[in-house]
Design a protein around this motif. Structure first.
Motif, PDB file in Angstrom:
ATOM      1  N   GLU A 266      20.546  30.786  18.642  1.00 34.51           N
ATOM      2  CA  GLU A 266      21.272  31.850  17.941  1.00 34.51           C
ATOM      3  C   GLU A 266      21.863  32.874  18.904  1.00 34.51           C
ATOM      4  O   GLU A 266      22.814  33.566  18.560  1.00 34.51           O
ATOM      5  CB  GLU A 266      20.353  32.560  16.960  1.00 34.51           C
ATOM      6  N   ASN A 267      21.315  32.983  20.094  1.00 35.83           N
ATOM      7  CA  ASN A 267      21.769  33.979  21.060  1.00 35.83           C
ATOM      8  C   ASN A 267      22.574  33.356  22.187  1.00 35.83           C
ATOM      9  O   ASN A 267      22.391  33.701  23.349  1.00 35.83           O
ATOM     10  CB  ASN A 267      20.569  34.751  21.612  1.00 35.83           C
TER      11      ASN A 267
ATOM     12  N   ARG B 290      25.093  30.050  13.581  1.00 33.61           N
ATOM     13  CA  ARG B 290      24.884  31.508  13.623  1.00 33.61           C
ATOM     14  C   ARG B 290      25.207  32.058  15.009  1.00 33.61           C
ATOM     15  O   ARG B 290      25.791  33.135  15.135  1.00 33.61           O
ATOM     16  CB  ARG B 290      23.445  31.849  13.230  1.00 33.61           C
ATOM     17  N   GLY B 291      24.853  31.320  16.050  1.00 33.19           N
ATOM     18  CA  GLY B 291      25.173  31.745  17.407  1.00 33.19           C
ATOM     19  C   GLY B 291      26.669  31.776  17.658  1.00 33.19           C
ATOM     20  O   GLY B 291      27.179  32.683  18.321  1.00 33.19           O
TER      21      GLY B 291
ATOM     22  N   GLU C 268      28.928  32.221  15.314  1.00 31.16           N
ATOM     23  CA  GLU C 268      29.474  33.324  14.523  1.00 31.16           C
ATOM     24  C   GLU C 268      29.246  34.661  15.226  1.00 31.16           C
ATOM     25  O   GLU C 268      30.098  35.540  15.171  1.00 31.16           O
ATOM     26  CB  GLU C 268      28.845  33.345  13.134  1.00 31.16           C
ATOM     27  N   ARG C 269      28.106  34.814  15.873  1.00 36.09           N
ATOM     28  CA  ARG C 269      27.821  36.056  16.608  1.00 36.09           C
ATOM     29  C   ARG C 269      28.709  36.209  17.829  1.00 36.09           C
ATOM     30  O   ARG C 269      29.036  37.317  18.228  1.00 36.09           O
ATOM     31  CB  ARG C 269      26.370  36.080  17.065  1.00 36.09           C
ATOM     32  N   ASN C 270      29.042  35.115  18.445  1.00 34.80           N
ATOM     33  CA  ASN C 270      29.841  35.128  19.663  1.00 34.80           C
ATOM     34  C   ASN C 270      31.005  34.154  19.495  1.00 34.80           C
ATOM     35  O   ASN C 270      30.955  33.025  19.986  1.00 34.80           O
ATOM     36  CB  ASN C 270      28.969  34.747  20.861  1.00 34.80           C
TER      37      ASN C 270
END
Length: 133
Positions: free
Chosen positions: A49-50, A111-112, A114-116
Motif C-alpha cells: 500500500e505504501n 490502494r498503493g 491510488e495513493r501514488n
C-alpha cells in the motif's frame, strides 16, 4: 539453536480452496508459501500500500517470487485504463495461497497506486500507453 518459523494456521474446512493439503506431497520449496502467516501478511500488505516508485513495485514483485514463490503479474488491461481498476493484477494459481490473500494482494497494490498515481503513470508508460501524451 533457532526455532523454525511459525507456519500459517490452516483455513477452516470448506472456507477456502487454497489446496494446503496438496503441499504435503510437494518439495520444501513449494511449502514456503506457508511461512506467510497473518502477521507477515499484514506487513506485506502495508508495504504494498505504501509504494514509492515503480522500481519499488518491481522489487516487491521479485521478492514475493524469491521468498514465497508467488508469481505476480501487473499490466494495463486490454481496454482503456481510466481508473486503477483498468490495471490487471493477477496472481498465478499456487497451492497453499489462501483465497483471502489472493484477493488482498491486488487490492493493496491498487490502494498503493491510488495513493501514488505517479507509479501508475510510470507503469502505463513502460507499456508505451502514454507515448503520444
Amino acid at each position: 539453536m533457532t526455532s523454525p518459523a511459525p507456519l500459517r494456521q490452516p483455513c477452516p474446512p470448506g472456507a477456502c480452496n487454497c489446496g494446503r493439503e496438496q503441499l504435503a506431497t510437494h518439495a520444501q520449496a513449494a511449502q514456503r508459501i506457508l511461512l506467510l502467516n497473518r502477521q507477515q501478511e499484514k506487513r506485506l500488505l502495508e508495504r504494498l500500500e505504501n509504494l514509492q516508485s515503480l522500481e519499488d513495485l518491481y522489487r516487491l514483485q521479485q521478492r514475493l517470487y524469491d521468498n514465497l514463490g508467488i508469481r505476480l503479474h501487473i499490466a494495463p488491461g486490454h481496454h482503456e485504463v481510466r481508473t486503477m481498476r483498468g490495471i490487471v493484477i493477477e496472481l498465478d494459481d499456487q497451492p497453499g495461497l489462501c483465497r483471502k490473500t489472493r484477493q488482498a494482494i491486488p487490492a493493496a497494490i491498487r490502494r498503493g497506486l491510488e495513493r501514488n498515481p505517479q507509479v501508475a503513470f510510470r507503469l502505463l508508460d513502460t507499456h508505451d500507453l502514454l507515448r503520444d501524451a
